[in-house]
Scaffold this motif. Structure first.
Motif, PDB file in Angstrom:
ATOM      1  N   ASN A  31      34.919  39.348  36.608  1.00  0.00           N
ATOM      2  CA  ASN A  31      34.716  38.677  37.886  1.00  0.00           C
ATOM      3  C   ASN A  31      34.217  37.271  37.599  1.00  0.00           C
ATOM      4  N   SER A  32      34.827  36.272  38.228  1.00  0.00           N
ATOM      5  CA  SER A  32      34.449  34.885  37.960  1.00  0.00           C
ATOM      6  C   SER A  32      33.060  34.549  38.477  1.00  0.00           C
ATOM      7  N   ASN A  33      32.532  35.363  39.354  1.00  0.00           N
ATOM      8  CA  ASN A  33      31.157  35.205  39.826  1.00  0.00           C
ATOM      9  C   ASN A  33      30.259  36.025  38.912  1.00  0.00           C
ATOM     10  N   SER A  34      29.471  35.361  38.082  1.00  0.00           N
ATOM     11  CA  SER A  34      28.678  36.076  37.085  1.00  0.00           C
ATOM     12  C   SER A  34      27.459  36.767  37.672  1.00  0.00           C
ATOM     13  N   TYR A  35      27.199  36.551  38.974  1.00  0.00           N
ATOM     14  CA  TYR A  35      26.045  37.171  39.610  1.00  0.00           C
ATOM     15  C   TYR A  35      26.497  38.115  40.715  1.00  0.00           C
ATOM     16  N   GLY A  36      25.704  39.128  40.946  1.00  0.00           N
ATOM     17  CA  GLY A  36      25.979  40.069  42.014  1.00  0.00           C
ATOM     18  C   GLY A  36      25.423  39.569  43.332  1.00  0.00           C
ATOM     19  N   TYR A  48      30.707  43.981  38.062  1.00  0.00           N
ATOM     20  CA  TYR A  48      32.089  43.787  37.630  1.00  0.00           C
ATOM     21  C   TYR A  48      32.192  42.707  36.559  1.00  0.00           C
ATOM     22  N   ARG A  49      31.170  42.606  35.727  1.00  0.00           N
ATOM     23  CA  ARG A  49      31.109  41.496  34.771  1.00  0.00           C
ATOM     24  C   ARG A  49      32.242  41.542  33.759  1.00  0.00           C
ATOM     25  N   GLY A  50      32.628  42.697  33.281  1.00  0.00           N
ATOM     26  CA  GLY A  50      33.729  42.721  32.323  1.00  0.00           C
ATOM     27  C   GLY A  50      34.052  44.110  31.828  1.00  0.00           C
ATOM     28  N   THR A  51      35.346  44.394  31.669  1.00  0.00           N
ATOM     29  CA  THR A  51      35.812  45.647  31.095  1.00  0.00           C
ATOM     30  C   THR A  51      37.261  45.432  30.662  1.00  0.00           C
ATOM     31  N   VAL A  52      38.018  46.495  30.515  1.00  0.00           N
ATOM     32  CA  VAL A  52      39.421  46.389  30.092  1.00  0.00           C
ATOM     33  C   VAL A  52      40.300  47.218  31.012  1.00  0.00           C
ATOM     34  N   ILE A  53      41.595  46.926  30.966  1.00  0.00           N
ATOM     35  CA  ILE A  53      42.587  47.679  31.734  1.00  0.00           C
ATOM     36  C   ILE A  53      43.910  47.555  30.998  1.00  0.00           C
ATOM     37  N   PHE A  54      44.820  48.513  31.193  1.00  0.00           N
ATOM     38  CA  PHE A  54      46.161  48.343  30.633  1.00  0.00           C
ATOM     39  C   PHE A  54      47.188  48.520  31.737  1.00  0.00           C
ATOM     40  N   SER A  55      48.364  47.921  31.514  1.00  0.00           N
ATOM     41  CA  SER A  55      49.376  47.861  32.560  1.00  0.00           C
ATOM     42  C   SER A  55      50.763  47.779  31.948  1.00  0.00           C
ATOM     43  N   ALA A  56      51.756  48.310  32.651  1.00  0.00           N
ATOM     44  CA  ALA A  56      53.146  48.147  32.225  1.00  0.00           C
ATOM     45  C   ALA A  56      53.692  46.785  32.646  1.00  0.00           C
ATOM     46  N   SER A  57      52.883  46.021  33.373  1.00  0.00           N
ATOM     47  CA  SER A  57      53.312  44.727  33.891  1.00  0.00           C
ATOM     48  C   SER A  57      52.614  43.585  33.162  1.00  0.00           C
ATOM     49  N   ALA A  58      53.315  42.448  33.063  1.00  0.00           N
ATOM     50  CA  ALA A  58      52.695  41.254  32.490  1.00  0.00           C
ATOM     51  C   ALA A  58      51.706  40.619  33.460  1.00  0.00           C
ATOM     52  N   THR A  59      51.686  41.080  34.713  1.00  0.00           N
ATOM     53  CA  THR A  59      50.699  40.635  35.704  1.00  0.00           C
ATOM     54  C   THR A  59      50.041  41.887  36.281  1.00  0.00           C
ATOM     55  N   PRO A  60      48.919  42.328  35.720  1.00  0.00           N
ATOM     56  CA  PRO A  60      48.320  43.599  36.119  1.00  0.00           C
ATOM     57  C   PRO A  60      47.776  43.581  37.538  1.00  0.00           C
ATOM     58  N   SER A  61      47.687  44.763  38.131  1.00  0.00           N
ATOM     59  CA  SER A  61      47.021  44.933  39.422  1.00  0.00           C
ATOM     60  C   SER A  61      45.540  45.160  39.155  1.00  0.00           C
ATOM     61  N   TYR A  66      37.313  42.700  40.654  1.00  0.00           N
ATOM     62  CA  TYR A  66      37.745  41.891  39.508  1.00  0.00           C
ATOM     63  C   TYR A  66      38.747  40.843  39.979  1.00  0.00           C
ATOM     64  N   ASP A  67      38.641  39.622  39.446  1.00  0.00           N
ATOM     65  CA  ASP A  67      39.544  38.568  39.890  1.00  0.00           C
ATOM     66  C   ASP A  67      40.112  37.727  38.751  1.00  0.00           C
ATOM     67  N   MET A  68      39.924  38.149  37.493  1.00  0.00           N
ATOM     68  CA  MET A  68      40.503  37.400  36.380  1.00  0.00           C
ATOM     69  C   MET A  68      40.832  38.357  35.237  1.00  0.00           C
ATOM     70  N   TYR A  69      41.816  37.949  34.419  1.00  0.00           N
ATOM     71  CA  TYR A  69      42.223  38.797  33.296  1.00  0.00           C
ATOM     72  C   TYR A  69      42.740  37.933  32.159  1.00  0.00           C
ATOM     73  N   ARG A  70      42.715  38.509  30.949  1.00  0.00           N
ATOM     74  CA  ARG A  70      43.276  37.842  29.772  1.00  0.00           C
ATOM     75  C   ARG A  70      43.926  38.894  28.884  1.00  0.00           C
TER      76      ARG A  70
END
Length: 207
Positions: A31-36, A48-61, A66-70
């Motif tokens: 989440n781009s907002n580092s504070y709750g 929602y500071r940070g975790t992981v996810i996997f997806s079959a898409s190059a643009t995950p849902s 959460y509002d950002m991904y790498r």
């Protein structure tokens, strides 16, 4: 952090169910907002500071909060819906990924003019350097196979392998050739006098 293949949402799959013979992309999300939210006079910690996810898409849902991904890597599932075994090494943004068993992409190819080889099952993105295992069975001594990225025009390949004895296979591992993009699909081209097999041993990823 660990991705759970059976989970949905954060730490799991973004949508649907795990499928066989499918390429999945792994992302660090946050989440781009580092504070709750503020509670009274206190600013709470962002859950929602940070975790992981996997997806079959190059643009995950992204899941709620959460509002950002790498992009941080990928994997391929076998016909049995388990991860194709691999070893990854390297530092920084460039990582080498090697399959424990090379993935076959072309068996007994015989095209005498450049023909496409779709390698999307073994190479996740266009432009990455594929690491190849190539075999050629020449019609006559010194006949060869030539391999190019899709979209490149050349008489000779970026990768060239010749056979010294007619009808006897010559195999070499560790060839490197970039993948070109055919409608966004990682693709190589080949031509051969005789027959050839092409397998992908791995690729050099850009994170």
């Amino acid at each position: 952090m660990t991705v759970c293949l059976a989970a949905s949402g954060a730490c799991g799959l973004d949508a649907g169910r795990l499928s066989a013979s499918t390429r999945y992309f792994i992302y660090a999300i946050g989440n781009s907002n580092s504070y709750g939210p503020q509670v009274g006079n206190l600013i709470t910690e962002n859950p929602y500071r940070g975790t992981v996810i996997f997806s079959a898409s190059a643009t995950p849902s992204l899941p709620f909060g959460y509002d950002m991904y790498r992009y941080i890597g990928s994997f391929y599932t076998t016909a049995g819906s388990v991860i194709e075994p691999f070893v990854q090494y390297g530092n920084g943004q460039e990582r080498t990924m090697m399959y424990v068993t090379a993935l076959s992409e072309l068996a007994a190819g015989t095209s005498a003019t450049y023909a496409n080889v779709d390698v999307a099952s073994s190479v996740p993105k266009v432009g990455l350097k594929s690491i190849l295992k190539v075999s050629v069975t020449p019609t006559a001594a010194s006949n060869e196979v030539n391999i190019l990225p899709f979209g490149v025009t050349s008489t000779n390949g970026f990768v060239t392998l010749s056979g010294s004895v007619a009808a006897v296979a010559t195999t070499v591992t560790g060839f490197i050739c970039p993948t070109g993009g055919n409608a966004g699909v990682p693709t190589l081209q080949y031509k051969v006098t005789g027959a050839t097999t092409i397998s992908v041993q791995g690729y050099i990823d850009q994170l």
